[in-house]
Design a protein around this motif. Structure first.
Motif, short mmCIF file in Angstrom:
data_model
loop_
_atom_site.label_atom_id
_atom_site.label_comp_id
_atom_site.label_asym_id
_atom_site.label_seq_id
_atom_site.Cartn_x
_atom_site.Cartn_y
_atom_site.Cartn_z
N TYR A 1 -16.97 -58.54 52.78
CA TYR A 1 -18.03 -59.51 52.53
C TYR A 1 -18.98 -59.69 53.73
N LEU A 2 -19.16 -58.61 54.52
CA LEU A 2 -20.10 -58.66 55.63
C LEU A 2 -21.48 -58.16 55.22
N ILE A 3 -21.53 -57.44 54.10
CA ILE A 3 -22.79 -56.92 53.59
C ILE A 3 -22.69 -56.84 52.08
N SER A 4 -23.80 -57.02 51.41
CA SER A 4 -23.87 -56.88 49.97
C SER A 4 -24.98 -55.89 49.66
N LEU A 5 -24.59 -54.71 49.14
CA LEU A 5 -25.54 -53.64 48.87
C LEU A 5 -25.88 -53.59 47.38
N ASN A 6 -27.16 -53.52 47.08
CA ASN A 6 -27.60 -53.29 45.70
C ASN A 6 -27.64 -51.80 45.40
N LYS B 1 -22.74 -58.37 63.07
CA LYS B 1 -21.51 -57.62 62.84
C LYS B 1 -21.78 -56.23 62.27
N ILE B 2 -22.75 -56.14 61.38
CA ILE B 2 -23.10 -54.84 60.80
C ILE B 2 -23.66 -53.92 61.87
N LEU B 3 -24.54 -54.44 62.73
CA LEU B 3 -25.11 -53.62 63.80
C LEU B 3 -24.04 -53.07 64.72
N LYS B 4 -23.06 -53.90 65.06
CA LYS B 4 -21.96 -53.44 65.92
C LYS B 4 -21.19 -52.30 65.25
N GLU B 5 -21.04 -52.39 63.94
CA GLU B 5 -20.26 -51.38 63.21
C GLU B 5 -20.98 -50.05 63.07
N ILE B 6 -22.30 -50.07 62.92
CA ILE B 6 -23.01 -48.81 62.65
C ILE B 6 -23.71 -48.23 63.88
N GLN B 7 -23.77 -48.97 64.98
CA GLN B 7 -24.53 -48.47 66.12
C GLN B 7 -23.92 -47.21 66.72
N GLY B 8 -22.62 -47.03 66.60
CA GLY B 8 -21.98 -45.84 67.15
C GLY B 8 -22.32 -44.56 66.42
N TYR B 9 -22.89 -44.66 65.24
CA TYR B 9 -23.23 -43.47 64.46
C TYR B 9 -24.60 -42.91 64.83
N GLY B 10 -25.40 -43.66 65.56
CA GLY B 10 -26.74 -43.20 65.91
C GLY B 10 -27.67 -43.30 64.72
N GLY B 11 -28.60 -42.38 64.65
CA GLY B 11 -29.57 -42.39 63.57
C GLY B 11 -30.92 -42.90 64.03
N THR B 12 -31.93 -42.66 63.23
CA THR B 12 -33.29 -43.07 63.53
C THR B 12 -33.84 -43.86 62.34
N VAL B 13 -34.38 -45.02 62.62
CA VAL B 13 -34.95 -45.86 61.55
C VAL B 13 -36.25 -45.21 61.08
N LEU B 14 -36.31 -44.92 59.80
CA LEU B 14 -37.52 -44.33 59.22
C LEU B 14 -38.42 -45.41 58.64
N LYS B 15 -37.81 -46.39 57.96
CA LYS B 15 -38.61 -47.43 57.31
C LYS B 15 -37.70 -48.62 57.03
N THR B 16 -38.26 -49.83 57.14
CA THR B 16 -37.52 -51.04 56.75
C THR B 16 -38.50 -52.06 56.17
N SER B 17 -37.91 -53.03 55.49
CA SER B 17 -38.69 -54.20 55.06
C SER B 17 -38.17 -55.44 55.78
N LEU B 18 -37.40 -55.21 56.85
CA LEU B 18 -36.87 -56.32 57.64
C LEU B 18 -37.99 -56.98 58.44
#
Length: 165
Positions: free
Chosen positions: A29-34, A129-146
């Motif tokens: 219950y840390l994230i809810s994905l549609n 909490k989500i950022l801590k969990e996924i930051q180790g995977y790296g990646g590049t943000v292409l687009k957001t609506s945040l």
């Protein structure tokens, strides 16, 4: 209101690894994905979408059930199953739930062949909490609506992983 986030990873396997981790976090219950879709571009330039729900298959299964039920009522269950499955599959194929497929394919055209873009439609999340969990995977943000602060936090978290590697 849902937020769209698109992160590009060097491989489809890395994008799938992150998607699976997010599914685990969803159970906590840390994230809810549609929706969570991985888009890749082949060497020939074709865009492939790896979606979590196959609407054609789901429609065929549902249509088979209802066709069988109607077929039993009218004393022809085999015809009912066949017609129900066909109509359900057609209805499922025409259904587009979640992120628009055309939009994903348009953005995925910018990918390098072999890269994997993870498209996320996030209903709610505990961002820190989500950022801590996924930051180790790296990646590049292409687009957001945040909003700008959340987007900047996401970019910084992913950039830290890239700098560490």
């Amino acid at each position: 209101m849902s937020d769209l986030v698109v992160i590009v990873y060097p491989t489809e396997a890395k994008a799938e690894e992150v998607r699976q981790r997010l599914f685990e976090l969803q159970k906590q219950y840390l994230i809810s994905l549609n929706d969570a879709v991985i888009a890749t571009k082949t060497e020939t330039g074709k865009i492939k979408l790896n979606q979590i729900v196959n609407t054609t298959l789901a429609g065929a299964a549902s249509g088979s059930f209802w066709g069988l039920l109607i077929g039993v009522i009218f004393l022809n269950p085999l015809l009912g199953v066949a017609v129900g499955a066909a109509s359900g599959a057609i209805g499922g194929a025409l259904t587009d739930a979640g992120i628009n497929d055309a939009f994903m394919k348009e953005l995925a055209n910018n990918l390098q062949p072999g890269n994997g873009a993870l498209f996320l439609l996030i209903q709610t999340m505990t961002a820190d909490k989500i950022l801590k969990e996924i930051q180790g995977y790296g990646g590049t943000v292409l687009k957001t609506s945040l909003d700008e602060t959340k987007e900047q936090s996401l970019r910084e978290a992913l950039d830290q992983a890239a700098a560490a590697a």
